[in-house]
Write a protein that holds these residues in place. Sequence first.
Motif, PDB file in Angstrom:
ATOM      1  N   UNK A  16      13.749  57.009 -10.878  1.00 10.40           N
ATOM      2  CA  UNK A  16      12.245  56.404 -11.296  1.00 10.40           C
ATOM      3  C   UNK A  16      12.035  55.260 -11.612  1.00 10.40           C
ATOM      4  N   UNK A  17      12.395  54.913 -13.229  1.00  8.97           N
ATOM      5  CA  UNK A  17      12.323  53.680 -13.646  1.00  8.97           C
ATOM      6  C   UNK A  17      12.880  51.779 -12.650  1.00  8.97           C
ATOM      7  N   UNK A  18      13.513  52.222 -12.133  1.00  7.07           N
ATOM      8  CA  UNK A  18      14.117  51.439 -11.074  1.00  7.07           C
ATOM      9  C   UNK A  18      13.182  51.228 -10.092  1.00  7.07           C
ATOM     10  N   UNK A  19      13.291  51.927  -9.282  1.00  9.59           N
ATOM     11  CA  UNK A  19      11.380  52.433  -8.749  1.00  9.59           C
ATOM     12  C   UNK A  19      10.284  51.776  -9.072  1.00  9.59           C
ATOM     13  N   UNK A  20       9.715  51.816 -10.393  1.00  9.69           N
ATOM     14  CA  UNK A  20       8.704  51.558 -10.344  1.00  9.69           C
ATOM     15  C   UNK A  20       9.042  49.769 -10.954  1.00  9.69           C
ATOM     16  N   UNK A  21       9.774  49.729 -11.229  1.00 12.93           N
ATOM     17  CA  UNK A  21       9.819  48.028 -11.595  1.00 12.93           C
ATOM     18  C   UNK A  21       9.785  47.361 -11.014  1.00 12.93           C
ATOM     19  N   UNK A  22      11.120  47.856  -9.346  1.00 16.12           N
ATOM     20  CA  UNK A  22      11.472  47.082  -8.566  1.00 16.12           C
ATOM     21  C   UNK A  22       9.839  47.114  -7.792  1.00 16.12           C
ATOM     22  N   UNK A  23       8.768  47.789  -7.464  1.00 16.72           N
ATOM     23  CA  UNK A  23       7.774  47.989  -6.656  1.00 16.72           C
ATOM     24  C   UNK A  23       6.756  46.616  -7.962  1.00 16.72           C
ATOM     25  N   UNK A  24       6.400  47.010  -9.198  1.00 11.02           N
ATOM     26  CA  UNK A  24       5.969  46.367  -9.942  1.00 11.02           C
ATOM     27  C   UNK A  24       6.216  44.529 -10.227  1.00 11.02           C
ATOM     28  N   UNK A  25       7.453  44.734  -9.875  1.00  7.47           N
ATOM     29  CA  UNK A  25       7.971  43.075  -9.875  1.00  7.47           C
ATOM     30  C   UNK A  25       7.902  42.708  -9.370  1.00  7.47           C
ATOM     31  N   UNK A  26       8.434  43.653  -7.919  1.00  9.30           N
ATOM     32  CA  UNK A  26       9.083  42.136  -7.068  1.00  9.30           C
ATOM     33  C   UNK A  26       7.349  41.797  -6.512  1.00  9.30           C
ATOM     34  N   UNK A  27       5.807  42.293  -6.814  1.00 10.62           N
ATOM     35  CA  UNK A  27       4.747  41.888  -6.505  1.00 10.62           C
ATOM     36  C   UNK A  27       4.557  40.142  -7.951  1.00 10.62           C
ATOM     37  N   UNK A  28       4.567  40.822  -8.825  1.00 12.64           N
ATOM     38  CA  UNK A  28       5.292  39.859  -9.882  1.00 12.64           C
ATOM     39  C   UNK A  28       5.734  37.891  -9.291  1.00 12.64           C
ATOM     40  N   UNK A  29       7.201  38.756  -8.861  1.00 13.77           N
ATOM     41  CA  UNK A  29       7.984  37.390  -8.478  1.00 13.77           C
ATOM     42  C   UNK A  29       7.521  36.351  -7.178  1.00 13.77           C
ATOM     43  N   UNK A  30       7.275  38.141  -6.881  1.00 14.46           N
ATOM     44  CA  UNK A  30       6.613  37.015  -5.098  1.00 14.46           C
ATOM     45  C   UNK A  30       5.592  35.538  -5.173  1.00 14.46           C
ATOM     46  N   UNK A  31       4.128  36.659  -6.294  1.00  9.96           N
ATOM     47  CA  UNK A  31       3.282  35.266  -6.444  1.00  9.96           C
ATOM     48  C   UNK A  31       4.011  34.345  -7.156  1.00  9.96           C
ATOM     49  N   UNK A  32       5.101  34.401  -8.063  1.00 10.10           N
ATOM     50  CA  UNK A  32       4.915  33.291  -8.953  1.00 10.10           C
ATOM     51  C   UNK A  32       5.917  31.897  -8.336  1.00 10.10           C
ATOM     52  N   UNK A  33       7.383  32.654  -7.816  1.00 11.63           N
ATOM     53  CA  UNK A  33       8.424  32.130  -6.462  1.00 11.63           C
ATOM     54  C   UNK A  33       8.250  33.066  -5.782  1.00 11.63           C
ATOM     55  N   UNK A  34       7.027  32.947  -4.432  1.00 12.78           N
ATOM     56  CA  UNK A  34       7.337  32.620  -3.272  1.00 12.78           C
ATOM     57  C   UNK A  34       8.892  32.770  -2.325  1.00 12.78           C
ATOM     58  N   UNK A  35       9.649  31.252  -2.530  1.00 13.39           N
ATOM     59  CA  UNK A  35      10.305  31.099  -1.556  1.00 13.39           C
ATOM     60  C   UNK A  35      11.632  31.992  -2.404  1.00 13.39           C
ATOM     61  N   UNK A  36      11.891  31.551  -3.197  1.00 13.99           N
ATOM     62  CA  UNK A  36      13.384  32.441  -4.125  1.00 13.99           C
ATOM     63  C   UNK A  36      12.597  34.470  -4.558  1.00 13.99           C
ATOM     64  N   UNK A  37      11.796  34.693  -4.560  1.00 13.35           N
ATOM     65  CA  UNK A  37      10.878  35.824  -4.969  1.00 13.35           C
ATOM     66  C   UNK A  37      12.206  37.189  -4.217  1.00 13.35           C
ATOM     67  N   UNK A  38      12.933  36.682  -3.157  1.00 13.49           N
ATOM     68  CA  UNK A  38      13.476  37.832  -2.326  1.00 13.49           C
ATOM     69  C   UNK A  38      14.777  37.941  -3.204  1.00 13.49           C
ATOM     70  N   UNK A  39      15.668  36.326  -3.046  1.00 10.39           N
ATOM     71  CA  UNK A  39      16.878  36.469  -3.483  1.00 10.39           C
ATOM     72  C   UNK A  39      16.939  36.935  -5.377  1.00 10.39           C
ATOM     73  N   UNK A  40      15.774  36.909  -6.050  1.00 13.26           N
ATOM     74  CA  UNK A  40      15.497  36.867  -7.563  1.00 13.26           C
ATOM     75  C   UNK A  40      15.745  38.605  -7.118  1.00 13.26           C
TER      76      UNK A  40
END
Length: 338
Positions: A16-40
């Motif tokens: 559960x924590x992995x799912x919640x973290x992945x949703x919120x973290x993915x949005x934040x990372x894609x904002x900060x670094x759209x190019x390398x966000x997927x690799x992170x």
Amino acid sequence: MKVNSSSRSVAVIMSVSLFVLSVSLEAAVMKLDPEDGEQIMEYFKTHALLSREKALLQASVREQKKLLVENAKLKKDIEQLKTQLQEKQRRRAAKTLLSSAPPPQTLNSAPTTPANQLPSSAGATAALLANPLPSSSSSHERRDKQSRRRRGERKGVSTAPSTSDLLSLGAESRVDVSRLDLRVGRILSVRHHPLAEAMFVQEVDVGENGPRTVVSKKSPLSVSLQLQGSLAVLLCNVKACKLKGVVSQARLLCCCTSDDCIEPLFPPTGSAPGDRVTFLNYPGEPDRELQSKQKVWELLQPDLQVDGRGVANYKGCSFEVKGKGLCRAPSLTNCIIR
């Protein structure tokens, strides 16, 4: 079990924590670094999965350790119960023998006649005439018996059997494989018998101060000369006997087929000279020495066999060196032991 439920709850919480973290973290990372966000994000997901697998592995290791501890405790309890059962069986056998023993024979003195029942002089004379005195030889025999009885009473001789005699009688009445003193021995040397071509003479270490001399027969397929330094199983409480001028102090157990193919019986790996070969279903103590008149070996030998797996057994109960394994034939199966 508690360990299983705790490990499952940990796995669910991490998922559960992995799912919640992945949703919120993915949005934040894609904002900060759209190019390398997927690799992170892939890196974070891989790290989270590894952490989950590590937690599950640690839980299974803890469960395995707990099971090992419980198994060791159960084994210890079983050994204690087995020892108590053997002690109770010995006490019961001794009690049965003592209860079945005849009572001690007491020396009864001659019956005394009360004074008021003594016959008168006339009656006594008539009784003597009717029953003449016994002959001198019988009176002498009576006197000898009485004197022997008196001597026995003075010396404190008792005709009742002692407890040790009763226990020895009980041991003699028990005829099973526990009366055989089977031990592991290391063959130190092998040589031809000086006076018999069909025999070998071996020096064997059976865990005593010095080696024992063992005389054994050859066979058409015998490999006894190649056994120097190897381990074998020996019967150590046979009576020493002289075979063609050489005294044999033990018996080397061998597996034999109908076509005279003979192999020595081997103890399990890790055995040491002097280790006892025991039987789970026959826990008694061996005789100090097998008496030839009782023919214990002759009675037990037909039931000593090697099964289809090559394991030596007595009436289905395996030859075992405690804590080390079972005794086996090197290559023969379904044959006798002699």
